[in-house]
Scaffold this active site. Structure first.
Site, PDB file in Angstrom:
ATOM      1  N   ASP A   7       4.597  -6.437   0.305  1.00 56.20           N
ATOM      2  CA  ASP A   7       3.214  -5.650   0.030  1.00 56.20           C
ATOM      3  C   ASP A   7       3.170  -4.999  -1.469  1.00 56.20           C
ATOM      4  O   ASP A   7       4.310  -4.089  -1.832  1.00 56.20           O
ATOM      5  CB  ASP A   7       3.336  -4.370   1.059  1.00 56.20           C
ATOM      6  CG  ASP A   7       2.351  -3.312   0.988  1.00 56.20           C
ATOM      7  OD1 ASP A   7       0.983  -3.699   1.106  1.00 56.20           O
ATOM      8  OD2 ASP A   7       2.481  -1.983   0.523  1.00 56.20           O
TER       9      ASP A   7
ATOM     10  N   GLU B  98       2.270  -9.979  -2.627  1.00 55.80           N
ATOM     11  CA  GLU B  98       0.882  -9.455  -2.726  1.00 55.80           C
ATOM     12  C   GLU B  98       0.745  -9.034  -4.103  1.00 55.80           C
ATOM     13  O   GLU B  98       1.502  -7.933  -4.651  1.00 55.80           O
ATOM     14  CB  GLU B  98       0.692  -8.294  -1.721  1.00 55.80           C
ATOM     15  CG  GLU B  98      -0.962  -7.766  -1.817  1.00 55.80           C
ATOM     16  CD  GLU B  98      -1.070  -6.464  -1.175  1.00 55.80           C
ATOM     17  OE1 GLU B  98      -2.326  -6.439  -0.581  1.00 55.80           O
ATOM     18  OE2 GLU B  98      -0.059  -5.660  -0.834  1.00 55.80           O
TER      19      GLU B  98
END
Length: 732
Positions: A343, A379
């Site tokens: 993330d 990401e």
């Protein structure tokens, strides 16, 4: 309590079959106390007197699995200089392998009094804290092995532990929303039907429920608020939170592996649940604030925030980096997971200020013999300056391709001037990944993910509808590149419903037939809606759960068929980029590996690409032009394919290219269903492609004739009769 010196390594609480070793890093501590809690919540404090290289440690021969524990750290408290030690606050071990309980957000969890950030609060927080659990690390893996599915054969399914299973009628009620529920045969069967090879789970590291959400009657559903990087989230356990969650998680992974499905974790190492300077003191902050967090250099009361959550993990400090690497190795070696999706991965590259793909974190990953061998998905953005880094991660990494998502959405909603960009995304985004030696599989292709609309909502809403989140619809992305097909939200208009069904199929077909690695959002294959909510981070409710009872069964079958087509034909999962050569062919020269076609059946010219009105395009994929070899070194070949995309508002007639491409074709996919029949089409035939639809055609070959080798045929031959002949149908 009997104590021995123990060892400074490994960090955390480690049960060896006899007793337990405890080790905690703190460079700023003057004193560290291990706090053990009995069933009656009576606290026993054990001072750790052994210190090696700022690691405080002891071995307790009587401590067994199930023991609840925490720490108290005595040291300087001066927030202005980044020092935040307070022995009145019970602290969770950053290396805890399991946790029990939850926070209740009492004043005592904070080192200041509400309303006065510069004050000091010395209330004891032990009665309001979650605690670490000593676990039994032993587990019967029964010969479990990582499936190690190659990237080019991978199909990822992004799912939420609770959301996927909580309403499934075949999963027992006591297992719904849990790791055990994921391992239920009904879930496994569904994943296998879809051709899923990797289950990407939204955060399962122990996370914290935000007080602001609880006050509004909401909950942190997504889980991007980690506090324990080694502990599986206790709320997803069906068997208990005193270590049982570890065994249950391992059992789930073993079951997935038995089914040939990898498990990938969505991990959040960029920040923690302690928030900004007004957050609670529950772990890292009270242990060594300066080591674990990036502080503002000219006023260390405050935290650098590249994540939008209040703090950023300090990837400049060796012990913070060690924690990340230790955590990754633990999940691979002890929990048997197969990869990670990071993330806001750009934050991990901010060793100083700018995003740097040569930062220490990436060097450690590349050199690590364990972590470097699993799937690593970035990401590739954060909220800091220069944070959008799609295409800029090291060669070892793959990336969520945000440009793929945006381009495919724009194309199918009819935005002009997207043909060239669409062609690039469809073929693996060579412009992003080829220059640094990566392959098409570096692109994790997706149209939807947990953050944003589902595919059903993408074709049903022009605007977000997040009122249920309690923020006056101000949260969530406002520019969604969506199109409601003429009506906002639910409708009974048959024509609009048909168009929406076609658009969903267009997105899913494009996704599964693009070069790269497809990622499907859970529930998209069965028409899941979130009622227009594109930010369900706080919706632990029926808004975000998968409703199996209203599943669009034909859509499930469509996705399953597409997945089989992709698996059976390496044309759609090439290991290398297309080169398109020769661009202009002389007579007798071989066909290029790819040819872009106009609706007239001619090869695209430069002026065709530059047209701002172009919304229709065809592509020829040469089955003989695959630069791959099988395990025996033999070149892989396949049938030729042609795909015709029509994003216009009207039907478009496509002319099949000349016999040089193929003399005959068969339709294998038509998202409109209009031409889905078994008739053979010839070169030069005209194929009407319905508005907002695509057609996939496969090179047709006449069925082979096989000699019947049965015993009966052999006897007939001996008797002088001619052997019978049977036609083998085309099963490609």
């Amino acid at each position: 309590m009997e104590t021995w010196p123990g060892s400074a390594y490994p960090l955390g609480a480690t049960f060896d079959g006899s007793g337990t070793n405890f080790a905690l890093f703190s460079e700023v501590a003057d004193k560290v106390e291990l706090c053990l809690f009995g069933d009656d919540n009576v606290e026993t404090r054990v001072e750790l007197v052994e210190v090696d290289a700022h690691v405080w440690h002891a071995y307790l021969p009587l401590v067994q699995p199930g023991q609840r524990y925490g720490y108290r750290v005595t040291g300087e408290y001066d927030p202005a200089t980044g020092k935040r030690c307070n022995p009145n606050k019970l602290l969770l071990d950053p290396y805890a392998k399991a946790t029990c309980g939850d926070l209740d957000w009492d004043q005592s969890l904070f080192s200041y009094n509400f309303g006065d950030p510069d004050s000091r609060n010395d209330d004891d927080s032990a009665g309001h804290m979650m605690m670490g659990i000593v676990i039994n690390p032993f587990f019967d893996w029964a010969g479990d092995r990582h499936p190690r599915v190659p990237y080019h054969e991978t199909v990822i399914y992004e799912a939420h532990v609770k959301g996927l299973t909580n309403l499934h009628p075949e999963v027992p009620e006591d297992q719904r929303g849990t790791y055990a529920g994921l391992a239920h045969p009904a879930i496994i069967e569904h994943l296998q039907k879809l051709g899923v090879t990797a289950l990407e789970l939204m955060p399962v590291h122990q996370f914290v429920q935000d007080s602001t959400l609880l006050d509004k009657g909401l909950r942190n559903y997504w889980g991007y608020n980690t506090i324990g990087f080694f502990a599986p989230h206790n709320g997803y356990s069906s068997t208990g939170d005193e270590g049982q969650q570890v065994q249950e998680f391992k059992g789930m992974v073993r079951t997935m592996h038995d089914a040939g499905i990898e498990v990938i974790l969505d991990v959040v190492y960029n920040h923690t649940a302690e928030g900004n300077h007004l957050g609670p003191t529950i772990s890292f902050r009270g242990i060594d604030n300066e080591a674990y967090y990036r502080l503002v250099e000219d006023d260390e009361r405050f935290y650098m925030d590249y994540t939008g959550t209040g703090n950023s993990f300090n990837v400049r400090h060796p012990h913070s980096l060690q924690l990340i690497m230790d955590s990754l190795r633990y999940w691979v070696t002890e929990m048997h997971v197969d990869g990670f999706r990071f993330d806001l991965a750009s934050t991990l590259a901010r060793e100083f200020y700018d995003v740097d793909k040569l930062s220490t974190f990436f060097e450690l990953v590349q050199q690590d013999p364990i972590v470097s061998q699993v799937k690593l998905i970035a990401e590739p953005w954060d909220v800091g300056p220069g944070g959008y880094q799609v295409g800029n991660f090291p060669p070892q990494w793959t990336e969520w391709n945000g440009k793929y998502r945006d381009t495919v959405r724009d194309f199918w909603r009819g935005e002009p001037s997207t043909l060239g960009e669409f062609a690039s995304r469809l073929t693996g985004s060579a412009d992003l990944y080829e220059d640094d030696g990566r392959r098409p599989v570096a692109s994790i292709n997706f149209v939807t993910a947990h953050d944003g609309f589902t595919i059903a909502d993408l074709v049903s809403y022009n605007e977000k509808h997040n009122e249920a989140n309690g923020e006056n619809n101000n949260d969530g992305e406002s520019h969604n590149r969506s199109w409601n097909c003429g009506v906002e939200g639910p409708t009974t208009d048959v024509a609009i419903l048909a168009l929406r069904a076609r658009q969903q199929r267009n997105f899913l077909a494009t996704l599964l037939l693009s070069q790269g690695v497809p990622m499907i959002l859970h529930g998209d294959e069965l028409g899941r809606t979130q009622r227009g909510n594109n930010n369900t981070y706080a919706q632990d409710s029926e808004i975000s759960w998968v409703h199996w009872d209203t599943a669009d069964t034909p859509l499930i079958e469509f996705v399953s068929a597409l997945s089989r087509l992709r698996k059976e034909h390496p044309t759609f999962r090439r290991r290398g980029f297309f080169d398109g050569r020769p661009v202009k062919r002389g007579e007798g020269e071989p066909m290029p590996d790819i040819v872009w076609l106009t609706p007239a059946g001619t090869e695209m010219a430069e002026e065709n690409w530059d047209s701002s009105f172009g919304r229709s395009i065809g592509v020829f994929l040469n089955g003989n032009g695959i630069p791959s070899r099988d395990a025996r070194g033999q070149r892989i070949s396949d049938r030729h394919f042609a795909i015709f995309f029509n994003a216009h508002d009207d039907a478009v007639d496509f002319t099949l290219p000349s016999a040089e491409f193929s003399g005959a074709w068969e339709i294998v996919v038509d998202t409109a269903g209009a031409e889905a029949d078994s008739a053979v089409r010839r070169a030069g035939d005209v194929i009407p492609v319905v508005a907002k639809s695509l057609v996939v055609m496969r090179e047709w070959t006449s069925p082979e004739v096989d000699t019947d080798h049965s015993v009966a045929a052999s006897l007939s031959s001996l008797a002088g009769a001619a052997p019978t002949q049977t036609q083998r149908p085309d099963v490609g």
